[in-house]
Design a protein around this motif. Structure first.
Motif, PDB file in Angstrom:
ATOM      1  N   THR A 194      23.637  49.727 -56.999  1.00 56.30           N
ATOM      2  CA  THR A 194      23.747  48.987 -56.117  1.00 56.30           C
ATOM      3  C   THR A 194      23.293  49.418 -54.636  1.00 56.30           C
ATOM      4  OG1 THR A 194      25.601  47.520 -54.874  1.00 56.30           O
ATOM      5  CG2 THR A 194      26.287  49.522 -56.006  1.00 56.30           C
ATOM      6  N   GLU A 413      26.133  28.554 -52.640  1.00 58.02           N
ATOM      7  CA  GLU A 413      25.601  29.507 -53.081  1.00 58.02           C
ATOM      8  C   GLU A 413      24.353  29.924 -52.345  1.00 58.02           C
ATOM      9  OE1 GLU A 413      22.982  29.304 -56.945  1.00 58.02           O
ATOM     10  OE2 GLU A 413      24.825  30.562 -57.526  1.00 58.02           O
ATOM     11  N   LEU A 416      19.527  34.721 -54.849  1.00 55.53           N
ATOM     12  CA  LEU A 416      19.198  35.911 -54.766  1.00 55.53           C
ATOM     13  C   LEU A 416      17.865  36.370 -54.344  1.00 55.53           C
ATOM     14  CD1 LEU A 416      21.149  37.861 -57.594  1.00 55.53           C
ATOM     15  CD2 LEU A 416      21.265  38.418 -55.206  1.00 55.53           C
ATOM     16  N   GLU A 430      19.729  44.186 -49.358  1.00 53.18           N
ATOM     17  CA  GLU A 430      20.247  42.656 -49.536  1.00 53.18           C
ATOM     18  C   GLU A 430      21.770  42.758 -48.854  1.00 53.18           C
ATOM     19  OE1 GLU A 430      20.192  41.617 -53.510  1.00 53.18           O
ATOM     20  OE2 GLU A 430      17.966  42.557 -53.748  1.00 53.18           O
ATOM     21  N   GLN A 466      31.670  44.261 -60.224  1.00 52.19           N
ATOM     22  CA  GLN A 466      32.113  43.225 -61.082  1.00 52.19           C
ATOM     23  C   GLN A 466      32.976  43.539 -62.267  1.00 52.19           C
ATOM     24  OE1 GLN A 466      31.828  39.522 -60.426  1.00 52.19           O
ATOM     25  NE2 GLN A 466      29.717  39.871 -60.207  1.00 52.19           N
ATOM     26  N   HIS A 555      32.662  43.724 -50.895  1.00 57.63           N
ATOM     27  CA  HIS A 555      31.398  43.397 -51.376  1.00 57.63           C
ATOM     28  C   HIS A 555      31.572  43.449 -53.054  1.00 57.63           C
ATOM     29  CE1 HIS A 555      26.806  44.536 -51.736  1.00 57.63           C
ATOM     30  NE2 HIS A 555      27.088  43.271 -52.216  1.00 57.63           N
ATOM     31  N   ASN A 557      29.617  43.146 -56.536  1.00 61.30           N
ATOM     32  CA  ASN A 557      28.260  43.295 -56.880  1.00 61.30           C
ATOM     33  C   ASN A 557      28.142  43.945 -58.267  1.00 61.30           C
ATOM     34  OD1 ASN A 557      25.492  42.854 -57.187  1.00 61.30           O
ATOM     35  ND2 ASN A 557      25.074  44.423 -55.251  1.00 61.30           N
ATOM     36  N   HIS A 585      30.567  37.747 -52.462  1.00 60.81           N
ATOM     37  CA  HIS A 585      30.594  37.913 -54.320  1.00 60.81           C
ATOM     38  C   HIS A 585      29.393  37.476 -54.724  1.00 60.81           C
ATOM     39  CE1 HIS A 585      33.372  37.639 -57.602  1.00 60.81           C
ATOM     40  NE2 HIS A 585      32.373  38.008 -58.081  1.00 60.81           N
ATOM     41  N   ARG A 586      28.765  38.154 -55.299  1.00 57.46           N
ATOM     42  CA  ARG A 586      27.545  38.002 -56.256  1.00 57.46           C
ATOM     43  C   ARG A 586      27.987  37.739 -57.488  1.00 57.46           C
ATOM     44  NH1 ARG A 586      23.213  42.378 -58.889  1.00 57.46           N
ATOM     45  NH2 ARG A 586      22.122  40.809 -60.428  1.00 57.46           N
ATOM     46  N   TYR A 587      27.392  36.527 -57.879  1.00 56.69           N
ATOM     47  CA  TYR A 587      27.654  36.152 -59.358  1.00 56.69           C
ATOM     48  C   TYR A 587      26.268  35.392 -59.949  1.00 56.69           C
ATOM     49  CZ  TYR A 587      28.931  33.215 -63.392  1.00 56.69           C
ATOM     50  OH  TYR A 587      29.086  32.703 -64.657  1.00 56.69           O
ATOM     51  N   SER A 589      22.708  34.519 -60.323  1.00 51.80           N
ATOM     52  CA  SER A 589      21.735  34.451 -59.571  1.00 51.80           C
ATOM     53  C   SER A 589      21.684  34.361 -58.025  1.00 51.80           C
ATOM     54  CB  SER A 589      20.578  33.387 -59.968  1.00 51.80           C
ATOM     55  OG  SER A 589      21.015  32.159 -59.939  1.00 51.80           O
ATOM     56  N   VAL A 591      24.984  34.504 -54.352  1.00 54.70           N
ATOM     57  CA  VAL A 591      25.939  35.133 -53.678  1.00 54.70           C
ATOM     58  C   VAL A 591      26.820  34.072 -52.856  1.00 54.70           C
ATOM     59  CG1 VAL A 591      26.524  36.873 -51.789  1.00 54.70           C
ATOM     60  CG2 VAL A 591      24.623  37.334 -53.269  1.00 54.70           C
TER      61      VAL A 591
END
Length: 646
Positions: A194, A413, A416, A430, A466, A555, A557, A585-587, A589, A591
């Motif tokens: 990451t 959203e 990415l 990123e 995650q 964060h 990821n 929060h990335r989920y 495709s 964030v």
């Protein structure tokens, strides 16, 4: 003078530790029907009425709530504290078993409408924020699962909102997703790289664990061999003939080690053995081996016999002669063969092989010990400068006293692909791009809240994988203190310049805060700080620090592999004098940005989430990224048409 101060600090720490233990025993005696929470943590110390530590998870899918009641009944049956009420007695948290417990009091289904309107993408954030703003019912276990049936863009979805007190999660070793019947695929849970600035601040020691493992394995092998040859339980024939004092000493060592193991086992269970218990444990281990006091007495008399002493001397001399004349040359030949061989590990029972394995490992471990010691020596000065001397101006996100109720909001959203393109064109990671867009959103919040925009917003940042959201993960993460610039020296409201300053601040923080990161990671894993420092002193220091670092960043990821889940949002609660918590929060495709803050800052908190996608789009336009639609085509509650409170 230095020795006196060290002695006094050790004395004070010892007195405080014993005072806490005495206080815990007093509370146990005064309230025998409750379970006292003995362990301490930073979150427990910071707990107060106006800032409860309630972790929150929002998950959207089409059928995620199927069989949820049976799942919660099974979970509550296997976890005692899920059926116990949490309260305080004499300043300590206690659990009290309830006379009546029902899962139906904690599994709550949403009504068909909210404030006279059906629950859709237009008011879902209002409804969720209203749920999170309510306190848990007093006297009930501190957890709730809300199942919300709603229509998003004409299709029916289920949204589950999980709220759990931090102490319940910690004591029962649970994560928020454990309260839902989710099926996680472990195939893709491998270690993932990451680019988060809040992780990998230092490389953990590698030689020290290897050396410890090697020594443990070697000692275990030698000890097992020793037991096999000298323990009467393994070889009863030892006691069939009269033994000497040397053999008796071996049995005594075995009895002593076995007794220590038993006492350690009892101590880990919280049953510290008393003096009489220790004597009974030793007596029991002696009895197991059928060794009486007469055996020790006869062994002593046999060793004092002059004829026996003469016989032992002759035996030792004969052994030395045989060893020097026959065994030593063979051993030397084997050592030379091992020395010439390229594969030293093939000759594992030679001294050359042992030195070949241990000498480099001991050298590397010594270097790591020196490095850790140097960091520890420099840590107090570095931490004091970072926390108290830099950025002296105040920057509170909330000027009024908090009420304790929490409101939440989340953004649309952000793809990415857009973030990666910006990252390539600017040279920033990123995560740094997300931080720059978040700073722009915070500036908009300050403008609408009639609060003076500070030069910097001081934040504490933490990385959460995650996996830690959906599965129990024992990997401890530390905290990084970061200054987020809202004003730039050259151009006003220039996102590129904000991004460049963030990059510089991240590099400086990562280069100077490795000690602070390691200490906070140690606190999370084993309670390092809360066990070393008095709770009252920690509370004063932490309240001051959270007043200064008034923003809590998280964060999240990592790739997600959970069946039936379309959208996720996670909130880590602010505590102490920290006024706001923001999650990136990335989920899948994209964030999303989530905000949790005191109810008195609402509805202005939704300005941050509403502005965030626009800030990313503005930054993309400035650096020349082709314009793409910001709204996700996937129906999701995180794409609201209106914001909470409006």
């Amino acid at each position: 003078m230095t020795q006196i101060s060290r002695f006094l600090s050790i004395l004070i720490q010892t007195i405080l530790a014993w005072s806490r233990k005495g206080w815990i025993r007093f509370v146990k005696w005064k309230y025998p029907n409750v379970v006292v929470v003995e362990e301490n943590s930073i979150r427990t110390i910071l707990d107060q009425f106006r800032n409860h530590g309630i972790y929150t998870l929002l998950i959207q899918g089409r059928s995620i709530a199927e069989s949820i009641r049976g799942h919660l009944i099974h979970l509550a049956t296997s976890r005692r504290f899920l059926r116990a009420g949490l309260s305080t007695r004499c300043g300590l948290y206690v659990w009290k078993d309830l006379d009546y417990f029902s899962v139906d009091n904690h599994l709550l289904n949403s009504p068909c409408s909210f404030r006279g309107r059906p629950i859709t993408e237009f008011n879902i954030q209002d409804y969720v924020s209203d749920l999170t703003s309510k306190f848990f019912p007093s006297g009930q276990p501190p957890w709730q699962v809300h199942v919300i049936n709603c229509f998003l863009r004409g299709e029916e979805y289920q949204i589950c909102l999980v709220r759990v007190h931090h102490l319940l999660l910690r004591q029962e070793h649970l994560v928020l997703a454990d309260f839902l019947p989710l099926r996680c695929s472990t195939d893709s849970w491998a270690c993932q790289e990451t680019d988060s600035p809040f992780t990998n601040l230092y490389s953990g020691p590698s030689a020290l664990p290897k050396l410890y493992q090697k020594l443990t394995e070697s000692f275990s092998n030698y000890w097992n061999e020793f037991l096999c040859n000298n323990d009467p339980n393994e070889r009863p024939e030892i006691l069939k003939k009269q033994i000497g004092i040397f053999q008796c000493s071996k049995i005594g060592v075995i009895v002593l080690v076995s007794s220590l193991k038993e006492m350690t086992r009892q101590y880990r269970k919280g049953e510290g053995p008393k003096f009489l218990d220790i004597l009974s444990i030793v007596q029991r281990e002696i009895s197991k081996r059928n060794v009486s006091h007469s055996v020790f007495l006869r062994a002593l008399l046999k060793s004092l016999n002059p004829l026996q002493f003469f016989y032992d001397v002759i035996s030792w001399c004969w052994y030395l002669v045989v060893t020097l004349t026959l065994k030593t040359p063979i051993l030397l030949i084997r050592e030379l063969q091992a020395l010439k061989s390229r594969h030293k590990h093939y000759h594992s029972d030679t001294l050359v092989s042992m030195l070949w394995c241990y000498v480099p490992l001991i050298y590397q471990a010594s270097v790591e010990v020196i490095s850790i010691t140097w960091i520890a020596i420099k840590a107090p000065k570095t931490i004091f400068e970072e926390l108290f001397l830099k950025h002296p101006q105040a920057n509170r996100l909330q000027t009024t006293s908090p009420c304790g109720r929490k409101v939440v909001a989340w953004s649309e959203e952000v793809k990415l692909d857009v973030l990666r393109t910006i990252s390539i064109m600017t040279g920033a990671t990123e995560a740094e791009v997300l931080l720059a867009a978040m700073v722009d959103s915070l500036k908009e919040y300050f403008r609408h809240s009639s609060v003076r925009i500070p030069d910097n917003v001081l934040a504490t940042g933490k990385f959460v994988g995650q996996r830690a959201v959906f599965m129990q993960n024992h990997e401890a993460r530390g905290i990084l203190c970061l200054a987020l610039p809202t004003k730039t020296p050259l151009f006003e409201d220039d996102l590129v310049e904000i991004l460049q300053i963030i990059q510089k601040n991240v590099r400086e923080a990562r280069s100077k805060q490795s000690a602070m990161y390691a200490i906070t990671a140690a606190e999370e894993s084993c309670g390092f700080l809360s066990s070393c420092l008095p709770s009252l002193l920690l509370k004063v220091i932490l309240n001051q620090l959270t007043r200064r670092y008034s923003l809590s960043l998280t964060h999240v990821n990592g790739d997600l592999a959970v069946e039936g889940v379309d959208a996720v949002m996670y909130w880590r609660p602010p505590q102490g004098n920290c006024n706001m918590s923001i999650t990136l929060h990335r989920y899948g495709s994209g964030v999303r940005l989530g905000v949790m803050g005191d109810a008195l800052i609402g509805p202005e908190h939704s300005i941050i989430t509403r502005t965030f996608p626009k800030s990313v789009e503005n930054l993309a336009n400035v650096v020349g990224v082709p314009r793409v639609p910001s709204r996700s085509s996937t129906p999701s509650p995180v794409n609201p048409s209106t914001s909470p409170g409006h």
